[in-house]
Design a protein around this motif. Sequence first.
Motif, PDB file in Angstrom:
ATOM      1  N   SER A   1       0.562   3.994  -2.916  1.00 17.98           N
ATOM      2  CA  SER A   1       0.268   5.401  -2.641  1.00 17.98           C
ATOM      3  C   SER A   1       1.241   6.312  -3.378  1.00 17.98           C
ATOM      4  CB  SER A   1       0.322   5.671  -1.134  1.00 17.98           C
ATOM      5  OG  SER A   1      -0.639   4.902  -0.447  1.00 17.98           O
ATOM      6  N   TYR A   2       2.499   5.929  -3.401  1.00 20.48           N
ATOM      7  CA  TYR A   2       3.482   6.738  -4.122  1.00 20.48           C
ATOM      8  C   TYR A   2       3.188   6.733  -5.620  1.00 20.48           C
ATOM      9  CZ  TYR A   2       7.963   8.844  -5.279  1.00 20.48           C
ATOM     10  OH  TYR A   2       8.929   9.707  -5.735  1.00 20.48           O
TER      11      TYR A   2
ATOM     12  N   ILE B   1      -6.661   7.797  -0.273  1.00 19.44           N
ATOM     13  CA  ILE B   1      -5.401   7.059  -0.455  1.00 19.44           C
ATOM     14  C   ILE B   1      -4.646   6.976   0.868  1.00 19.44           C
ATOM     15  CG2 ILE B   1      -3.213   7.041  -1.700  1.00 19.44           C
ATOM     16  CD1 ILE B   1      -4.585   8.531  -3.967  1.00 19.44           C
ATOM     17  N   ILE B   2      -4.625   8.083   1.608  1.00 15.41           N
ATOM     18  CA  ILE B   2      -3.993   8.063   2.935  1.00 15.41           C
ATOM     19  C   ILE B   2      -4.750   7.116   3.859  1.00 15.41           C
ATOM     20  CG2 ILE B   2      -3.315   9.466   4.914  1.00 15.41           C
ATOM     21  CD1 ILE B   2      -3.035  11.836   3.142  1.00 15.41           C
TER      22      ILE B   2
ATOM     23  N   ASN C   1      -6.382   4.382   3.108  1.00 11.76           N
ATOM     24  CA  ASN C   1      -6.063   2.977   2.796  1.00 11.76           C
ATOM     25  C   ASN C   1      -4.688   2.594   3.340  1.00 11.76           C
ATOM     26  OD1 ASN C   1      -8.500   2.689   1.437  1.00 11.76           O
ATOM     27  ND2 ASN C   1      -7.609   3.256  -0.546  1.00 11.76           N
ATOM     28  N   GLN C   2      -3.723   3.474   3.216  1.00 12.56           N
ATOM     29  CA  GLN C   2      -2.396   3.173   3.745  1.00 12.56           C
ATOM     30  C   GLN C   2      -2.409   3.090   5.264  1.00 12.56           C
ATOM     31  OE1 GLN C   2       0.736   5.694   2.208  1.00 12.56           O
ATOM     32  NE2 GLN C   2       2.211   5.022   3.771  1.00 12.56           N
TER      33      GLN C   2
ATOM     34  N   THR D   1      -7.203  12.570  -2.641  1.00 14.89           N
ATOM     35  CA  THR D   1      -5.970  12.177  -1.945  1.00 14.89           C
ATOM     36  C   THR D   1      -6.248  11.563  -0.575  1.00 14.89           C
ATOM     37  OG1 THR D   1      -4.784  13.961  -3.073  1.00 14.89           O
ATOM     38  CG2 THR D   1      -3.738  13.012  -1.132  1.00 14.89           C
TER      39      THR D   1
ATOM     40  N   GLU E   1       0.823  -1.209   0.000  1.00 10.25           N
ATOM     41  CA  GLU E   1       0.000   0.000   0.000  1.00 10.25           C
ATOM     42  C   GLU E   1       0.858   1.261   0.000  1.00 10.25           C
ATOM     43  OE1 GLU E   1      -3.156   0.688  -0.272  1.00 10.25           O
ATOM     44  OE2 GLU E   1      -3.882  -1.371  -0.398  1.00 10.25           O
ATOM     45  N   LYS E   2       1.967   1.212   0.677  1.00 13.15           N
ATOM     46  CA  LYS E   2       2.879   2.367   0.715  1.00 13.15           C
ATOM     47  C   LYS E   2       3.427   2.661  -0.674  1.00 13.15           C
ATOM     48  CE  LYS E   2       7.000   4.009   3.225  1.00 13.15           C
ATOM     49  NZ  LYS E   2       6.407   5.140   3.943  1.00 13.15           N
TER      50      LYS E   2
END
Length: 491
Positions: free
Chosen positions: A137-138, A170-171, A173-174, A167, A133-134
């Motif tokens: 995200s990138y 996305i944060i 989910n991480q 955005t 996930e990290k």
Amino acid sequence: MSGQSITDRIAAAQHSMTGSAISKAVCKATTHEVSGPKKKHLDYLIYCTNEMNVNVPQLADTLFERTTNSSWVVVFKALITTHHIMMYGNERFIQYLASRNTLFNLNNFLDKGALQGYDMSTFIRRYSRYLNEKALSYRLVAVDFTKMKRGIDGVMRTMNTEKLIKTLPIIQNQLDALLDFQPNELTNGVINAAFMLLFKDSIRLFAAYNEGVINLLEKYFDMKKNQCKDALDIYKKFLYRMTKLSEFLKVAEQVGIDQGDIPDLTQAPSSLLEALEQHLASLEGKKTKELSADNRANTLSNAVSSLSNTGMSFSFSSSRMDEKEKQQALEEEQARLQALKVGYDALGDLLKPTVTVHTQAPVMAPHTGSKLLASDLDSSLANLVGSELSLHVFACRSDMQWTQPGEKKLTGGTNWQSKTMSSTTAWSPAPAPMAFPMTTPQVPVYGMVPPQLGQMGGVPVMTQPPMLYNQPVLRPTNPFTTIPGAQMQFM
């Protein structure tokens, strides 16, 4: 299971033979030893990511290969090493991971044959999901949320509404993948190392998340109906994740993390949620009792103030951790420099040669063929200097002279003669040829005293009769042609 296994040592030796320093460092960082990866190996891998001639895909592929091992220790430490490089290495490492279609496929990983295999396999599956996930995200936003600029003029506080609504999920989910790790207790050094990295990521990630929500709330009452609906859903999920994060931070307290490094979570007033729901209902045409503009502004101000305090607490904790890491790195560097200085001083005293000037040539015992090995470094250097002085004094002795005073002095050869012979020798235009077989004159070798003239190894050398020419002629250019008018006579 403790220490490096035979397999680890063989793998490291193979990489040493092939000259792959990166593969060797990865192998040593992911041994079967039940402890976190050693810092010296992690520092070397981070250094490699900053070198332009290092193949980053090869480094990543080597780490992926280690995750195919059947041991939970090796796989867990490979994930920790990857996470550490993502946090502290060059950005091109996480860029490469984000460009891959697949990363860690460990959803079905299970180690049945080792102690704690079942329990650790569960955390390995969760940990690999977070790293995926990290990297994802990138790929989606081209930025690492844990490294972005924070504050009033930070990235999340200045983001426009449309980009903000895209955005923040996305944060979320991480952060969900991170909080799913949630260990009840840390039973070994491997999971402890993983939790420390996750703890640091959680502080920085939630700080960015919190600033994005503050920006969202400040723009909420100016949004369109669809945007308000998405923003309200984001805020409700934000409140739920605050609760889960507080449980995650309790584990940090149990493992001995400094209380000053653990931030305080301040919940927003519940009245804010009611105001948000009423505003959305009014946009949808539902009949509700909406708050007045003054009450709404007051409620929003209180909520933003509470979240701002939370953000300041997280930012302070993040800054404090960064300062501690810098201080620790500085102390380690000073310790290494001090160790090098002590070692240099010790070697300097040992390697300093002592030269003794002799007024006359030292008398050396004849070489008997036995070993001339020095017992220590000092005696070896002394013997070396003494041999050099012996050669220098021997070449300058008064009882040795040259047959031609004006000729350039050499250390040996046919012109070298002792004092017992005639002091002057007639010099003919052409050198007198010698009879065959010729005997090679003894040339002084470095560190040896040449024997007396006429003595070769203690055996007298017979003087060979000279070759005679009928008439003196010049030698031709071609040494293999015959000399016209000259006859050679062997005595």
